[in-house]
Design a protein around this motif. Structure first.
Motif, PDB file in Angstrom:
ATOM      1  N   UNK A   1       1.028  -1.136   0.547  1.00 35.26           N
ATOM      2  CA  UNK A   1       0.336  -0.068  -0.348  1.00 35.26           C
ATOM      3  C   UNK A   1       0.290   1.325  -0.268  1.00 35.26           C
ATOM      4  N   UNK A   2       1.802   0.433   1.072  1.00 38.46           N
ATOM      5  CA  UNK A   2       2.458   2.549   1.207  1.00 38.46           C
ATOM      6  C   UNK A   2       3.431   2.956  -0.724  1.00 38.46           C
ATOM      7  N   UNK A   3       3.593   1.553  -0.744  1.00 43.67           N
ATOM      8  CA  UNK A   3       4.390   1.455  -2.294  1.00 43.67           C
ATOM      9  C   UNK A   3       4.025   1.704  -3.399  1.00 43.67           C
ATOM     10  N   UNK A   4       2.552   1.729  -3.951  1.00 41.11           N
ATOM     11  CA  UNK A   4       1.104   1.714  -4.409  1.00 41.11           C
ATOM     12  C   UNK A   4       0.955   3.869  -4.245  1.00 41.11           C
ATOM     13  N   UNK A   5       0.571   3.977  -3.315  1.00 40.81           N
ATOM     14  CA  UNK A   5       1.299   5.791  -2.749  1.00 40.81           C
ATOM     15  C   UNK A   5       2.131   6.515  -3.470  1.00 40.81           C
ATOM     16  N   UNK A   6       2.891   5.909  -2.723  1.00 44.02           N
ATOM     17  CA  UNK A   6       4.246   6.526  -3.025  1.00 44.02           C
ATOM     18  C   UNK A   6       4.712   6.114  -4.268  1.00 44.02           C
ATOM     19  N   UNK A   7       3.844   5.444  -5.885  1.00 42.84           N
ATOM     20  CA  UNK A   7       3.924   5.718  -7.060  1.00 42.84           C
ATOM     21  C   UNK A   7       2.759   6.904  -7.607  1.00 42.84           C
ATOM     22  N   UNK A   8       2.530   6.474  -7.148  1.00 47.14           N
ATOM     23  CA  UNK A   8       0.730   7.769  -7.523  1.00 47.14           C
ATOM     24  C   UNK A   8       1.577   8.330  -7.400  1.00 47.14           C
ATOM     25  N   UNK A   9       2.337   9.795  -5.927  1.00 50.66           N
ATOM     26  CA  UNK A   9       2.168  10.769  -5.816  1.00 50.66           C
ATOM     27  C   UNK A   9       3.332  11.147  -6.548  1.00 50.66           C
ATOM     28  N   UNK A  10       4.527   9.989  -7.340  1.00 51.66           N
ATOM     29  CA  UNK A  10       5.319  10.358  -8.196  1.00 51.66           C
ATOM     30  C   UNK A  10       4.824  10.464  -9.466  1.00 51.66           C
ATOM     31  N   UNK A  11       3.595   9.973 -10.277  1.00 55.08           N
ATOM     32  CA  UNK A  11       3.013  10.048 -11.081  1.00 55.08           C
ATOM     33  C   UNK A  11       2.312  11.123 -11.176  1.00 55.08           C
ATOM     34  N   UNK A  12       1.839  12.178  -9.997  1.00 55.36           N
ATOM     35  CA  UNK A  12       1.260  13.400  -9.680  1.00 55.36           C
ATOM     36  C   UNK A  12       2.182  14.406 -10.209  1.00 55.36           C
ATOM     37  N   UNK A  13       3.593  14.314  -9.823  1.00 53.87           N
ATOM     38  CA  UNK A  13       4.221  15.079  -9.651  1.00 53.87           C
ATOM     39  C   UNK A  13       5.005  15.226 -11.590  1.00 53.87           C
TER      40      UNK A  13
END
Length: 123
Positions: free
Chosen positions: A110-122
């Motif tokens: 879960x933590x990794x998926x949220x970090x990945x989503x955050x990177x995609x937003x940036x």
């Protein structure tokens, strides 16, 4: 040697299976009241423990039987081992083995998926 690795890939670690059988034999050797208590703890752990890794499970069961063997030798009453709330005892006990819990893997995922989503937003 390659056959052993293939078999373990399919069935799990042969060493862990050996250790588990030893653990079960040690339980059978306990005095009846300690055996009854440790079997009840074991049953609860099977349902609520959430340990998915065999190596952690074997280590946890080994520690559990160590505790009950030592208590039997010292004459420690079962209630003194588990306290007034056996469920709390087991929950506290299993918390020491969180590295093998399936939920730990899911938390990391879960933590990794949220970090990945955050990177995609940036981007």
């Amino acid at each position: 040697m390659a056959a052993k690795k293939w078999i373990e890939l399919v069935t799990g670690s042969l060493e862990e299976k050996k250790q588990y059988r030893q653990y079960k034999a040690r339980i059978k050797a306990l005095p009846a009241n300690y055996r009854t208590a440790v079997e009840a703890v074991e049953r609860y752990l099977m349902y609520a423990g959430g340990i998915a890794r065999g190596d952690v499970l074997v280590r946890m069961y080994g520690d559990l039987v160590d505790l009950f063997e030592e208590s039997a030798v010292n004459g420690t009453p079962v209630r003194d081992i588990v306290g007034d709330d056996p469920v709390e005892f087991v929950e506290t006990f299993v918390a020491n083995y969180a590295d093998g819990a399936w939920i730990s893997k899911e938390r990391a995922r879960l933590n990794q998926a949220i970090e990945d989503a955050e990177r995609e937003e940036q981007r």
